[in-house]
Design a protein around this motif. Structure first.
Motif, PDB file in Angstrom:
ATOM      1  N   THR A 182     -10.586   3.085  -2.221  1.00 33.98           N
ATOM      2  CA  THR A 182      -9.339   3.478  -2.852  1.00 33.98           C
ATOM      3  C   THR A 182      -8.107   2.581  -2.585  1.00 33.98           C
ATOM      4  O   THR A 182      -7.346   2.243  -3.688  1.00 33.98           O
ATOM      5  CB  THR A 182      -8.985   5.221  -2.585  1.00 33.98           C
ATOM      6  N   GLN A 198      -6.097   0.378  -5.444  1.00 31.88           N
ATOM      7  CA  GLN A 198      -4.930   0.441  -5.699  1.00 31.88           C
ATOM      8  C   GLN A 198      -4.020  -0.819  -5.281  1.00 31.88           C
ATOM      9  O   GLN A 198      -2.927  -1.252  -6.355  1.00 31.88           O
ATOM     10  CB  GLN A 198      -4.057   1.632  -4.650  1.00 31.88           C
ATOM     11  N   LEU A 248      -4.443   0.921  -9.384  1.00 36.94           N
ATOM     12  CA  LEU A 248      -4.535   2.076  -9.828  1.00 36.94           C
ATOM     13  C   LEU A 248      -3.670   3.212  -9.201  1.00 36.94           C
ATOM     14  O   LEU A 248      -3.193   2.749  -7.929  1.00 36.94           O
ATOM     15  CB  LEU A 248      -6.021   2.542  -9.320  1.00 36.94           C
ATOM     16  N   ASN A 249      -3.166   3.993  -9.584  1.00 36.50           N
ATOM     17  CA  ASN A 249      -2.313   5.123  -9.201  1.00 36.50           C
ATOM     18  C   ASN A 249      -3.032   5.909  -8.307  1.00 36.50           C
ATOM     19  O   ASN A 249      -3.682   7.068  -8.933  1.00 36.50           O
ATOM     20  CB  ASN A 249      -1.203   5.664 -10.171  1.00 36.50           C
ATOM     21  N   THR A 250      -3.512   5.856  -7.178  1.00 30.86           N
ATOM     22  CA  THR A 250      -4.104   6.888  -6.355  1.00 30.86           C
ATOM     23  C   THR A 250      -3.780   7.884  -6.023  1.00 30.86           C
ATOM     24  O   THR A 250      -2.646   8.267  -5.740  1.00 30.86           O
ATOM     25  CB  THR A 250      -5.057   5.830  -5.504  1.00 30.86           C
ATOM     26  N   ASN A 251      -4.616   8.822  -5.753  1.00 35.14           N
ATOM     27  CA  ASN A 251      -4.287  10.118  -4.918  1.00 35.14           C
ATOM     28  C   ASN A 251      -5.504  10.461  -3.963  1.00 35.14           C
ATOM     29  O   ASN A 251      -6.471   9.769  -3.857  1.00 35.14           O
ATOM     30  CB  ASN A 251      -4.172  11.553  -6.005  1.00 35.14           C
ATOM     31  N   ALA A 273      -8.319   8.368  -8.404  1.00 34.64           N
ATOM     32  CA  ALA A 273      -7.125   8.040  -9.330  1.00 34.64           C
ATOM     33  C   ALA A 273      -7.528   8.720 -10.406  1.00 34.64           C
ATOM     34  O   ALA A 273      -8.666   9.144 -10.791  1.00 34.64           O
ATOM     35  CB  ALA A 273      -7.222   6.584  -9.643  1.00 34.64           C
ATOM     36  N   THR A 274      -6.426   9.387 -11.310  1.00 39.86           N
ATOM     37  CA  THR A 274      -6.484  10.047 -12.508  1.00 39.86           C
ATOM     38  C   THR A 274      -5.842   9.303 -13.632  1.00 39.86           C
ATOM     39  O   THR A 274      -4.662   8.922 -13.368  1.00 39.86           O
ATOM     40  CB  THR A 274      -5.903  11.410 -12.267  1.00 39.86           C
ATOM     41  N   GLN A 319     -11.250  11.225 -14.268  1.00 40.89           N
ATOM     42  CA  GLN A 319     -11.021  10.983 -13.111  1.00 40.89           C
ATOM     43  C   GLN A 319     -12.052   9.879 -12.133  1.00 40.89           C
ATOM     44  O   GLN A 319     -13.034   9.633 -12.738  1.00 40.89           O
ATOM     45  CB  GLN A 319     -11.428  12.314 -12.150  1.00 40.89           C
TER      46      GLN A 319
END
Length: 157
Positions: free
Chosen positions: A53, A57, A62-65, A69-70, A86
């Motif tokens: 992840t 990023q 990628l805007n990860t969480n 990433a969503t 997702q």
């Protein structure tokens, strides 16, 4: 010239008659049922999900969480109907993809999951589990023709 016009007219009438005949034989509910409406998620196994992840990023932005990433987008041309896809790396030791032995699983967005599942049962599709409901939608897992586990999701958008 008359033969060509007659031939074109005959072909057109035949096509339209066939379309009308098919429409007359198709049940109204059957014609309206959408099955898959989009990709809901891409899930894959890897040795270190957190490291993977972070790599995506850093290198691909990628805007990860905590779940990966969503990606948010809008369905069709309606700018008020937001949707999402997702992207999630899983541990290579996860059992979540079982009984499939593959290192990936695709989540498909669907409409009216209960009706779709009824149809899949009639078609002999293997259901891995039963429909589960969460605050973000309903889910079920099935197996495709090669035994790949597939997740079906009716979102609450």
């Amino acid at each position: 010239m008359k033969k060509t016009s007659f031939l074109i007219l005959t072909i057109t009438v035949s096509f339209l008659s066939g379309f009308a005949f098919k429409s007359a034989l198709t049940k109204p509910d059957e014609a309206k049922v959408k099955k898959v409406t989009g990709i809901g998620g891409i899930f894959f196994k890897c040795k270190d999900p957190k490291k993977m992840t972070a790599w995506y990023q850093k290198h691909l932005g990628l805007n990860t969480n905590p779940y990966g990433a969503t990606f948010e987008w809008y369905e069709d041309t309606d700018s008020t109907k937001k949707a999402q896809t997702q992207w999630t790396p899983f541990s290579e030791k996860t059992k979540y993809f079982e009984p499939s032995t593959k290192d990936f699983m695709i989540n498909y967005r669907v409409e009216n999951l209960a009706r779709l599942v009824d149809g899949l049962k009639k078609e002999g599709v293997t259901l891995v589990d039963t429909i589960e409901t969460y605050d973000y939608g309903k889910f079920i897992h099935i197996l495709d023709a090669e035994g790949n586990k597939v997740q079906l999701w009716e979102p609450k958008d």
